[in-house]
Design a protein around this motif. Structure first.
Motif, short mmCIF file in Angstrom:
data_model
loop_
_atom_site.label_atom_id
_atom_site.label_comp_id
_atom_site.label_asym_id
_atom_site.label_seq_id
_atom_site.Cartn_x
_atom_site.Cartn_y
_atom_site.Cartn_z
N TYR A 256 0.84 -1.20 0.00
CA TYR A 256 0.00 0.00 0.00
C TYR A 256 0.88 1.25 0.00
N PRO A 257 1.26 1.76 -1.17
CA PRO A 257 1.97 3.04 -1.20
C PRO A 257 1.05 4.16 -0.74
N LEU A 258 1.58 5.07 0.07
CA LEU A 258 0.79 6.18 0.58
C LEU A 258 1.30 7.50 0.02
N ARG A 259 0.37 8.40 -0.28
CA ARG A 259 0.75 9.77 -0.58
C ARG A 259 1.15 10.45 0.72
N ARG A 260 2.00 11.46 0.61
CA ARG A 260 2.37 12.20 1.81
C ARG A 260 1.13 12.81 2.44
N GLY A 261 0.97 12.60 3.73
CA GLY A 261 -0.21 13.07 4.44
C GLY A 261 -1.33 12.05 4.51
N GLU A 262 -1.22 10.95 3.78
CA GLU A 262 -2.27 9.94 3.77
C GLU A 262 -2.11 8.99 4.97
N THR A 263 -3.24 8.51 5.49
CA THR A 263 -3.27 7.61 6.63
C THR A 263 -3.86 6.28 6.22
N LEU A 264 -3.24 5.20 6.68
CA LEU A 264 -3.71 3.85 6.40
C LEU A 264 -3.98 3.13 7.72
N GLY A 265 -5.17 2.52 7.83
CA GLY A 265 -5.45 1.67 8.97
C GLY A 265 -4.64 0.40 8.91
N LEU A 266 -4.13 -0.04 10.06
CA LEU A 266 -3.30 -1.24 10.13
C LEU A 266 -4.13 -2.42 10.64
N PRO A 267 -3.84 -3.61 10.13
CA PRO A 267 -4.64 -4.78 10.53
C PRO A 267 -4.37 -5.18 11.97
#
Length: 275
Positions: A256-267
């Motif tokens: 899951y590449p993220l854009r700067r400032g983007e948030t990803l929920g972790l499993p």
């Protein structure tokens, strides 16, 4: 009565290897780098690299932190903005080499974490365990010239049960001895992988796309977030190299590449509560 205990777990990509990790009641900052586009990060021995991007967040915008996890002391991981702007009492969990320098700079909260040793933070029924794991910044003579580097395992426990296991690789090269990490810490839920294909004096000192895919195949986390790949002129292997290599080994669905400032929920793993 059985039920599932919910908690929050996420990673926010700020830039380079700088992320905010929130899990349960804990908030961590990794490798604080807040230089702006065009500014130089110093790497030692007169070497430097120029930033190509801006961070997604300024240091003054950070939420209250429980600790900083610092993989090593290079200017693109702990810069002059962090040196002047971070609370000197804030716990900084890092290598023995970096701890000595940070203490000289007045960071009384800096703590050395030798390989396989752990530091724990507890709040009520929740525990965050930070364990240093091996890293190798270079090979041969080049490795001797570079600062000590560590990877990190973060284990988040709630009511005595592991909810999340996160591996932060640090600026390591891939090497077979890293197999000891999943051997000691099986079932890694998520991984922050440091890439970039950085070269010093012609020698590779951070993983390129091919090496990153090899580590991905070794660790096999449920979720992988690539970081440290295009922010500086020293980075020679773009994100696309890693994504293509991960696809070739059939492991790209979990990346899951993220854009700067983007948030990803972790499993997270569920906790069953019985009343």
């Amino acid at each position: 009565m059985a039920g599932i205990s919910p908690t929050q777990a996420s990673v926010t990509f700020i830039g380079t290897a700088t992320t905010l990790i929130t899990v349960g009641q804990f908030t961590l900052l990794t490798d604080p780098n807040f230089l702006h586009h065009g500014e130089r990060a110093h790497l030692g021995y007169g070497l430097w690299t120029r930033r190509r991007t801006d961070p997604a967040m300024e240091i003054e915008e950070l939420p209250p932190l429980d600790a900083v996890v610092l993989s090593h002391l290079h200017g693109d991981h702990f810069d002059r903005v962090a040196r002047s702007g971070l609370d000197k009492q804030l716990p900084i969990i890092t290598t023995p080499h970096a701890r000595r320098r940070l203490r000289r700079w007045g960071f009384a909260g800096a703590e050395a974490l030798p390989t396989w040793e752990s530091h724990e933070i507890r709040r009520g029924d929740q525990l965050l365990r930070i364990t240093a794991v091996p890293g190798r910044h270079g090979r041969g003579l080049v490795n001797l010239l570079l600062p000590q580097v560590m990877g990190t395992i973060l284990d988040f426990e709630d009511q005595g049960q592991v909810r999340l296991r996160l591996y932060i690789t640090g600026d390591t090269l891939y090497h077979p001895s890293l197999a000891e990490v999943p051997a000691r810490f099986p079932e890694i839920d998520a991984m922050l992988i440091h890439l970039g294909g950085t070269r010093v004096l012609g020698a590779l000192v951070t993983m390129d796309g091919r090496q990153g895919a090899e580590l991905l195949r070794m660790i096999r986390p449920r979720v992988t977030v690539p970081v440290h790949y295009d922010d500086y002129t020293a980075f020679r292997s773009p994100l696309r190299d890693f994504l293509d290599a991960a696809r070739r080994v059939g492991l790209d669905p979990g990346v899951y590449p993220l854009r700067r400032g983007e948030t990803l929920g972790l499993p997270q793993r569920a906790i069953m509560l019985t009343v």
